[in-house]
Write a protein that holds these residues in place. Structure first.
Motif, PDB file in Angstrom:
ATOM      1  N   HIS A 290       0.783  -1.170   0.024  1.00 10.47           N
ATOM      2  CA  HIS A 290      -0.046   0.149  -0.007  1.00 10.47           C
ATOM      3  C   HIS A 290       0.869   1.121   0.005  1.00 10.47           C
ATOM      4  CE1 HIS A 290      -3.206   2.822   0.679  1.00 10.47           C
ATOM      5  NE2 HIS A 290      -2.692   3.159   1.808  1.00 10.47           N
ATOM      6  N   VAL A 291       2.056   1.114   0.646  1.00 11.61           N
ATOM      7  CA  VAL A 291       2.795   2.579   0.641  1.00 11.61           C
ATOM      8  C   VAL A 291       3.327   2.873  -0.726  1.00 11.61           C
ATOM      9  CG1 VAL A 291       5.112   1.294   0.885  1.00 11.61           C
ATOM     10  CG2 VAL A 291       4.888   3.560   1.868  1.00 11.61           C
ATOM     11  N   GLY A 292       3.330   1.940  -1.622  1.00  7.22           N
ATOM     12  CA  GLY A 292       3.539   2.106  -3.064  1.00  7.22           C
ATOM     13  C   GLY A 292       2.509   3.252  -3.667  1.00  7.22           C
ATOM     14  N   GLU A 293       1.260   2.839  -3.263  1.00  9.90           N
ATOM     15  CA  GLU A 293       0.214   3.905  -3.775  1.00  9.90           C
ATOM     16  C   GLU A 293       0.450   5.108  -3.215  1.00  9.90           C
ATOM     17  OE1 GLU A 293      -3.575   1.923  -2.839  1.00  9.90           O
ATOM     18  OE2 GLU A 293      -2.745   0.060  -3.379  1.00  9.90           O
ATOM     19  N   ASN A 294       0.720   5.182  -1.842  1.00 15.06           N
ATOM     20  CA  ASN A 294       0.783   6.603  -1.302  1.00 15.06           C
ATOM     21  C   ASN A 294       2.069   7.334  -2.049  1.00 15.06           C
ATOM     22  OD1 ASN A 294      -1.217   6.315   0.273  1.00 15.06           O
ATOM     23  ND2 ASN A 294      -0.084   5.718   2.170  1.00 15.06           N
ATOM     24  N   ILE A 295       3.066   6.744  -2.266  1.00 14.80           N
ATOM     25  CA  ILE A 295       4.441   7.180  -2.978  1.00 14.80           C
ATOM     26  C   ILE A 295       4.076   7.645  -4.441  1.00 14.80           C
ATOM     27  CG2 ILE A 295       6.586   6.660  -3.858  1.00 14.80           C
ATOM     28  CD1 ILE A 295       7.101   4.731  -1.542  1.00 14.80           C
ATOM     29  N   ALA A 296       3.313   6.940  -5.064  1.00 15.93           N
ATOM     30  CA  ALA A 296       2.966   7.240  -6.436  1.00 15.93           C
ATOM     31  C   ALA A 296       2.258   8.612  -6.544  1.00 15.93           C
ATOM     32  CB  ALA A 296       2.289   6.190  -7.039  1.00 15.93           C
ATOM     33  N   ALA A 297       1.111   8.728  -5.578  1.00 13.71           N
ATOM     34  CA  ALA A 297       0.328   9.950  -5.522  1.00 13.71           C
ATOM     35  C   ALA A 297       0.887  11.051  -5.203  1.00 13.71           C
ATOM     36  CB  ALA A 297      -0.711   9.446  -4.147  1.00 13.71           C
TER      37      ALA A 297
END
Length: 263
Positions: A191-198
């Motif tokens: 999930h942290v990858g989604e926040n990083i991408a955002a």
């Protein structure tokens, strides 16, 4: 000039990965503060995230809690500033960041806290639970002492949260990689990858570093694969210190990050 602001921006420009290593101030299990800090830095840590001991570290898991209990059995929390000053004297160009809970800052008063932090040689401050309604005033006081105000990015991040982070787009942002407290985790949460991408899509330029649950070199590589510019490691370093393998463990994290290539 704040050396941490400049050095982390330079690493970002070169595409190099950042290793933020949690150092528990005043914990007697790590021995002499200057010697232990030297192990961290020589093994490859880019930033010493220096934790001030707290009686109620509500975001931390068992390993960090135990470390803080050991520290407070021998020291007052304010003794942390003396340890920072000794580390700064020994390592004048090191990136030294204070990590503390809001109760420590409010107990001293923001002005007194910022003055002591700056006088001891700190470059930055992270207080993950500081009240949002009071944060602007704290930021102003920290800036007056040329201290970076670093931000903790929660696991559950929305558009309003992204907007609130824009004025902190320097140094690094601490990306919470676990929906819970610190400590070793059985696997990396994607999930942290989604926040990083955002955040990257929103134009953020700071180093986006994943923390909470990073417990091995392979974890560090997985977080980089998810888009992280680096990692923050705490509990696993403390555990490695207790087992007599701290230098080798930190060096393994450094090698893993360097092996990921440039961003």
């Amino acid at each position: 000039m704040n050396c941490m602001r400049e050095s982390l921006a330079a690493k970002k420009a070169r595409g190099e990965r950042v290793l933020v290593a949690y150092y528990p101030l005043c914990d007697p299990a790590l021995g002499d503060a200057v010697e232990a800090a030297g192990v961290y830095l020589q093994a490859g840590a880019d930033v010493l995230e220096m934790g001030v001991p707290c009686e109620d570290p509500r975001l931390d898991g068992a390993t960090v809690r135990a470390s803080m209990e050991r520290a407070l059995a021998h020291h007052a929390a304010e003794d942390a500033f003396d340890a920072i000053a000794r580390i700064r004297a020994a390592y004048p160009t090191a990136n030294l960041q204070v990590m503390c809970y809001s109760s420590f800052i409010t107990g001293m008063g923001a002005d007194a806290f910022a003055r002591r932090a700056a006088e001891s040689g700190a470059n930055a401050v992270l207080s993950p639970d500081f009240p949002e309604e009071e944060r602007a005033a704290l930021d102003e006081v920290l800036a007056a002492h040329d201290l970076l105000s670093l931000r903790f990015v929660p696991y559950h991040l929305d558009a309003d949260g992204i907007d609130a982070l824009r004025r902190y787009d320097e140094g690094y942002l601490f990306m919470q990689a676990v929906d819970g407290a610190t400590g070793v985790q059985p696997k990396v949460d994607p999930h942290v990858g989604e926040n990083i991408a955002a955040l990257k899509a929103a134009g953020f330029a700071a180093n986006l570093c994943a923390g909470f649950g990073v417990s091995s070199a392979s974890d560090a590589q997985e977080f980089v694969a998810l888009g992280a510019d680096g990692v923050i490691v705490g509990s696993a370093i403390i555990s490695s210190a207790l087992e007599g393998r701290m230098a080798a463990f930190i060096a393994s994290l450094r090698a893993a990050l360097d092996g990921c290539g440039t961003a």
